[in-house]
Design a protein around this motif. Sequence first.
Motif, PDB file in Angstrom:
ATOM      1  N   LEU A  32      23.309  48.128  30.630  1.00  0.00           N
ATOM      2  CA  LEU A  32      23.830  48.532  31.932  1.00  0.00           C
ATOM      3  C   LEU A  32      25.233  47.981  32.129  1.00  0.00           C
ATOM      4  CD1 LEU A  32      20.692  47.752  34.153  1.00  0.00           C
ATOM      5  CD2 LEU A  32      21.325  49.943  33.127  1.00  0.00           C
ATOM      6  N   ILE A  33      26.009  48.685  32.940  1.00  0.00           N
ATOM      7  CA  ILE A  33      27.323  48.176  33.333  1.00  0.00           C
ATOM      8  C   ILE A  33      27.373  48.042  34.849  1.00  0.00           C
ATOM      9  CG2 ILE A  33      28.478  49.115  31.309  1.00  0.00           C
ATOM     10  CD1 ILE A  33      29.583  51.352  33.132  1.00  0.00           C
ATOM     11  N   LYS A  34      28.217  47.125  35.320  1.00  0.00           N
ATOM     12  CA  LYS A  34      28.324  46.825  36.744  1.00  0.00           C
ATOM     13  C   LYS A  34      29.552  47.512  37.341  1.00  0.00           C
ATOM     14  CE  LYS A  34      27.750  42.343  37.610  1.00  0.00           C
ATOM     15  NZ  LYS A  34      27.827  40.875  37.395  1.00  0.00           N
ATOM     16  N   LEU A  35      29.326  48.128  38.522  1.00  0.00           N
ATOM     17  CA  LEU A  35      30.386  48.833  39.238  1.00  0.00           C
ATOM     18  C   LEU A  35      30.503  48.297  40.654  1.00  0.00           C
ATOM     19  CD1 LEU A  35      28.978  52.461  38.677  1.00  0.00           C
ATOM     20  CD2 LEU A  35      30.331  51.147  37.015  1.00  0.00           C
ATOM     21  N   ASP A  36      31.714  48.222  41.162  1.00  0.00           N
ATOM     22  CA  ASP A  36      31.938  48.017  42.588  1.00  0.00           C
ATOM     23  C   ASP A  36      33.022  48.995  43.004  1.00  0.00           C
ATOM     24  OD1 ASP A  36      32.361  47.250  45.195  1.00  0.00           O
ATOM     25  OD2 ASP A  36      32.334  45.100  44.779  1.00  0.00           O
ATOM     26  N   LEU A  37      32.651  49.970  43.823  1.00  0.00           N
ATOM     27  CA  LEU A  37      33.534  51.092  44.127  1.00  0.00           C
ATOM     28  C   LEU A  37      34.045  51.075  45.569  1.00  0.00           C
ATOM     29  CD1 LEU A  37      31.529  53.860  42.212  1.00  0.00           C
ATOM     30  CD2 LEU A  37      33.414  52.427  41.379  1.00  0.00           C
ATOM     31  N   HIS A  38      34.084  49.890  46.175  1.00  0.00           N
ATOM     32  CA  HIS A  38      34.614  49.751  47.540  1.00  0.00           C
ATOM     33  C   HIS A  38      35.076  48.312  47.718  1.00  0.00           C
ATOM     34  CE1 HIS A  38      33.756  50.162  52.183  1.00  0.00           C
ATOM     35  NE2 HIS A  38      35.041  49.935  51.912  1.00  0.00           N
ATOM     36  N   ILE A  39      36.383  48.076  47.490  1.00  0.00           N
ATOM     37  CA  ILE A  39      36.949  46.727  47.539  1.00  0.00           C
ATOM     38  C   ILE A  39      38.336  46.809  48.174  1.00  0.00           C
ATOM     39  CG2 ILE A  39      37.411  44.624  46.206  1.00  0.00           C
ATOM     40  CD1 ILE A  39      36.115  46.122  43.789  1.00  0.00           C
ATOM     41  N   HIS A  40      38.717  45.773  48.912  1.00  0.00           N
ATOM     42  CA  HIS A  40      40.059  45.690  49.505  1.00  0.00           C
ATOM     43  C   HIS A  40      40.801  44.491  48.922  1.00  0.00           C
ATOM     44  CE1 HIS A  40      39.118  48.761  52.562  1.00  0.00           C
ATOM     45  NE2 HIS A  40      37.898  48.273  52.460  1.00  0.00           N
ATOM     46  N   THR A  41      42.129  44.566  48.930  1.00  0.00           N
ATOM     47  CA  THR A  41      42.974  43.459  48.470  1.00  0.00           C
ATOM     48  C   THR A  41      44.139  43.293  49.451  1.00  0.00           C
ATOM     49  OG1 THR A  41      44.429  44.852  47.130  1.00  0.00           O
ATOM     50  CG2 THR A  41      42.429  44.004  46.052  1.00  0.00           C
ATOM     51  N   LEU A  42      45.016  42.337  49.171  1.00  0.00           N
ATOM     52  CA  LEU A  42      46.137  42.090  50.088  1.00  0.00           C
ATOM     53  C   LEU A  42      47.132  43.251  50.130  1.00  0.00           C
ATOM     54  CD1 LEU A  42      48.724  41.348  48.128  1.00  0.00           C
ATOM     55  CD2 LEU A  42      47.742  39.052  48.204  1.00  0.00           C
ATOM     56  N   ASP A  43      46.977  44.232  49.249  1.00  0.00           N
ATOM     57  CA  ASP A  43      47.818  45.427  49.299  1.00  0.00           C
ATOM     58  C   ASP A  43      47.461  46.321  50.472  1.00  0.00           C
ATOM     59  OD1 ASP A  43      49.120  45.383  46.375  1.00  0.00           O
ATOM     60  OD2 ASP A  43      47.016  44.820  46.209  1.00  0.00           O
ATOM     61  N   ASP A  47      44.341  45.821  56.795  1.00  0.00           N
ATOM     62  CA  ASP A  47      43.685  44.515  56.812  1.00  0.00           C
ATOM     63  C   ASP A  47      44.573  43.468  56.161  1.00  0.00           C
ATOM     64  OD1 ASP A  47      41.444  45.468  58.087  1.00  0.00           O
ATOM     65  OD2 ASP A  47      40.395  45.925  56.236  1.00  0.00           O
ATOM     66  N   LYS A  48      44.667  42.295  56.784  1.00  0.00           N
ATOM     67  CA  LYS A  48      45.521  41.221  56.304  1.00  0.00           C
ATOM     68  C   LYS A  48      44.678  40.255  55.466  1.00  0.00           C
ATOM     69  CE  LYS A  48      48.389  43.380  58.803  1.00  0.00           C
ATOM     70  NZ  LYS A  48      49.154  44.449  58.132  1.00  0.00           N
ATOM     71  N   LEU A  49      44.685  40.478  54.146  1.00  0.00           N
ATOM     72  CA  LEU A  49      43.852  39.693  53.238  1.00  0.00           C
ATOM     73  C   LEU A  49      44.708  38.711  52.449  1.00  0.00           C
ATOM     74  CD1 LEU A  49      41.513  42.586  52.028  1.00  0.00           C
ATOM     75  CD2 LEU A  49      41.438  41.236  54.119  1.00  0.00           C
ATOM     76  N   ASP A  50      44.055  37.819  51.707  1.00  0.00           N
ATOM     77  CA  ASP A  50      44.806  36.743  51.064  1.00  0.00           C
ATOM     78  C   ASP A  50      44.586  36.654  49.558  1.00  0.00           C
ATOM     79  OD1 ASP A  50      42.220  35.803  50.964  1.00  0.00           O
ATOM     80  OD2 ASP A  50      42.643  33.874  51.919  1.00  0.00           O
TER      81      ASP A  50
END
Length: 265
Positions: A32-43, A47-50
């Motif tokens: 099996l492989i792992k997926l995460d298809l909904h992520i935010h970054t400081l870009d 949203d003001k992320l760090d």
Amino acid sequence: MRHYGATSAHEQEMKSDDSALGIGMPGKGKNLIKLDLHIHTLDDPKDKLDYSAHELLARARRLGFSALAITLHDEVFDRPKVFADAQRLGILLISAAEMRIQGADIILLNVTPGDVKGLRDFDGIRKLRARRGETLFTIAPHPFYLLGGSIGKRLIDEIDCFDAIELCHFHKGFFNPNRRAAQVAEKYGKPLIATSDAHQLSAFGHHYTTIPRPSTLTPEAIFSELRAGRGQPNTPAATFREIISTFYFVFIEHPLRSRLHHHEH
């Protein structure tokens, strides 16, 4: 279309309280492989992320992820160097965005800035889906949660606009709006997908989906596995620490960052 491509105490603690929905830890000993298809970054423009996309990639590699999507709000993540670095690390980074359409969020995977330019309503989503066919994949994020742009009961009216329904990471015990999402998914034959919707780097890595490893790792191959119902969500109940951290971020830390950003500009 251009494509880019040890068990801890905490992991022991993170066991799903939704066995009745068939949601739990992924099977062992399978390819099996792992997926995460909904992520935010400081870009993210809203949203003001760090934490940066490169910090996300480093954590993803340590945790054994094979495919990710950075889903900025109303904007496609389009930094070629990050895509190239992901490919070098053996991670498929899928171009994506989380668009606010008629007041409701929708995740669009494998899109270009041109695809989302001028996208204003669900009829526009339908036209895009007709044009792109199976090279596009859409997800209804956190559909029955109260905060953010959750689509709510309108999900049923617009169900033809979605390939899959998200299982949100924020749930514990009796509080679990994902149960309604699972009911809608079963009724309309849509796969369930667990994501982190990470807004803090520490939140990434616990909530994800696994699929059998495709012979070739491409967005289309991943979408085919998900559409066929071969995705297995891993969505453990939130720990007390995660609940406190989320509330602190949403109601204290993020508003403070937003005010500081406003004063700086």
